[in-house]
Motif scaffolding. Structure first.
Motif, PDB file in Angstrom:
ATOM      1  N   VAL A   5      29.086  67.445  70.777  1.00 12.91           N
ATOM      2  CA  VAL A   5      28.777  68.819  70.355  1.00 12.91           C
ATOM      3  C   VAL A   5      27.539  68.771  69.462  1.00 12.91           C
ATOM      4  O   VAL A   5      27.534  68.069  68.449  1.00 12.91           O
ATOM      5  N   PRO A   6      26.475  69.528  69.815  1.00 14.87           N
ATOM      6  CA  PRO A   6      25.272  69.516  68.975  1.00 14.87           C
ATOM      7  C   PRO A   6      25.530  70.147  67.611  1.00 14.87           C
ATOM      8  O   PRO A   6      26.428  70.987  67.467  1.00 14.87           O
ATOM      9  N   SER A   7      24.754  69.742  66.626  1.00 13.44           N
ATOM     10  CA  SER A   7      24.851  70.360  65.305  1.00 13.44           C
ATOM     11  C   SER A   7      24.643  71.883  65.411  1.00 13.44           C
ATOM     12  O   SER A   7      23.992  72.367  66.342  1.00 13.44           O
ATOM     13  N   TYR A   8      25.215  72.601  64.469  1.00  8.10           N
ATOM     14  CA  TYR A   8      25.079  74.065  64.390  1.00  8.10           C
ATOM     15  C   TYR A   8      25.635  74.754  65.638  1.00  8.10           C
ATOM     16  O   TYR A   8      25.040  75.692  66.169  1.00  8.10           O
ATOM     17  N   HIS A  25      38.392  60.571  72.375  1.00  5.90           N
ATOM     18  CA  HIS A  25      37.727  59.356  71.912  1.00  5.90           C
ATOM     19  C   HIS A  25      36.261  59.321  72.331  1.00  5.90           C
ATOM     20  O   HIS A  25      35.887  59.774  73.412  1.00  5.90           O
ATOM     21  N   GLY A  26      35.421  58.790  71.441  1.00  3.95           N
ATOM     22  CA  GLY A  26      34.010  58.633  71.744  1.00  3.95           C
ATOM     23  C   GLY A  26      33.153  59.868  71.560  1.00  3.95           C
ATOM     24  O   GLY A  26      31.938  59.814  71.754  1.00  3.95           O
ATOM     25  N   VAL A  27      33.763  60.979  71.164  1.00  2.00           N
ATOM     26  CA  VAL A  27      33.019  62.233  70.989  1.00  2.00           C
ATOM     27  C   VAL A  27      32.252  62.209  69.666  1.00  2.00           C
ATOM     28  O   VAL A  27      32.750  61.722  68.647  1.00  2.00           O
ATOM     29  N   ASN A  28      31.045  62.758  69.687  1.00  2.00           N
ATOM     30  CA  ASN A  28      30.233  62.932  68.486  1.00  2.00           C
ATOM     31  C   ASN A  28      30.028  64.425  68.246  1.00  2.00           C
ATOM     32  O   ASN A  28      29.419  65.107  69.084  1.00  2.00           O
ATOM     33  N   ILE A  29      30.546  64.910  67.125  1.00  2.00           N
ATOM     34  CA  ILE A  29      30.356  66.306  66.741  1.00  2.00           C
ATOM     35  C   ILE A  29      29.321  66.335  65.628  1.00  2.00           C
ATOM     36  O   ILE A  29      29.451  65.639  64.622  1.00  2.00           O
ATOM     37  N   GLY A  30      28.284  67.126  65.797  1.00  2.52           N
ATOM     38  CA  GLY A  30      27.194  67.176  64.835  1.00  2.52           C
ATOM     39  C   GLY A  30      27.567  67.868  63.536  1.00  2.52           C
ATOM     40  O   GLY A  30      28.726  68.211  63.292  1.00  2.52           O
ATOM     41  N   ASP A  31      26.571  68.086  62.688  1.00  2.00           N
ATOM     42  CA  ASP A  31      26.782  68.731  61.395  1.00  2.00           C
ATOM     43  C   ASP A  31      26.935  70.251  61.562  1.00  2.00           C
ATOM     44  O   ASP A  31      26.380  70.853  62.486  1.00  2.00           O
ATOM     45  N   LYS A  32      27.682  70.836  60.635  1.00  2.00           N
ATOM     46  CA  LYS A  32      27.854  72.291  60.539  1.00  2.00           C
ATOM     47  C   LYS A  32      28.288  72.896  61.872  1.00  2.00           C
ATOM     48  O   LYS A  32      27.672  73.825  62.397  1.00  2.00           O
ATOM     49  N   CYS A  33      29.371  72.340  62.406  1.00  2.00           N
ATOM     50  CA  CYS A  33      29.965  72.855  63.642  1.00  2.00           C
ATOM     51  C   CYS A  33      31.318  73.498  63.344  1.00  2.00           C
ATOM     52  O   CYS A  33      31.999  73.142  62.385  1.00  2.00           O
ATOM     53  N   VAL A  34      31.703  74.441  64.200  1.00  2.00           N
ATOM     54  CA  VAL A  34      33.016  75.074  64.134  1.00  2.00           C
ATOM     55  C   VAL A  34      33.710  74.846  65.469  1.00  2.00           C
ATOM     56  O   VAL A  34      33.153  75.169  66.527  1.00  2.00           O
TER      57      VAL A  34
END
Length: 208
Positions: A177-180, A157-166
């Motif tokens: 998790v930062p994008s890319y 909960h509360g986690v933000n995963i950026g764009d284009k992540c695996v």
């Protein structure tokens, strides 16, 4: 179609099956109340969705164009769930939107992925594990666009995963998790930074 027209249209074998189902209900003990009504609606929707295709199921849930939802997916508090177009959700995934959940477009949520937006561990430690406890903590969770969340894995909960992540299988994501980024492990850590050049290189390899 009303219920009478539906029943009249059934063949004898189907009527026998329906009769057995109704007889089974008569031996069950159902509770009445607001909480039961809320959960019953969710259970019935889940039951009906089992005979739908993945795009029919997504439309039934009111998801945008191009979304597909496979069998046995459970969305908790769907009224707090938003997603972009062309999102795919695999079999057995649990999407908890009780604290708010956003998933970006062109993202895939793999089989048996658990995405949480609440935690209730304190209700257990405090010996206060009752419905609606004020000790339940809810935080909005976000998964960006163009992400591949491989299953099985867990996003807390509360986690933000950026764009284009695996997110690789068996990972437990407990922080942003930062994008890319490509992450793996428990707790998940960044093991690779993805660039647009890397993406274009992989596309060229597949299409050459």
């Amino acid at each position: 179609m009303d219920i009478n027209s539906f029943v009249k249209g059934l063949d004898p074998a189907s009527l026998k099956v329906l009769e057995r189902i109704l007889n089974g209900f008569s031996s069950m003990s159902f509770l009445d109340g607001e909480r039961q009504d809320l959960f019953r609606d969710m259970v019935v929707r889940q039951f009906i969705s089992q005979v739908m295709t993945d795009d029919e199921r997504a439309a039934h849930l009111g998801l945008p164009n191009g979304c597909r939802v496979r069998e046995n997916v459970k969305i908790i508090s769907p009224e707090n769930f938003t997603c972009g177009e062309n999102v795919w959700v695999g079999e057995g995934a649990v999407l908890d939107a009780s604290g708010g959940l956003d998933i970006g477009s062109h993202t895939s949520i793999g089989l048996s992925v658990y995405v949480w937006s609440h935690t209730s561990y304190l209700t257990n430690l405090a010996m206060a594990n009752q419905p609606g406890s004020q000790l339940i903590e809810r935080k909005k969770t976000r998964v960006g666009s163009g992400c591949f969340i491989a299953g099985p894995c867990t996003i807390l909960h509360g986690v933000n995963i950026g764009d284009k992540c695996v997110v690789l299988p068996m990972s437990v994501v407990n922080k942003d998790v930062p994008s890319y980024s490509m992450v793996a492990g428990n707790p998940a850590r960044v093991i690779k930074t993805i660039s647009e050049e890397y993406i274009q290189e992989k596309i060229a390899q597949r299409t050459s």
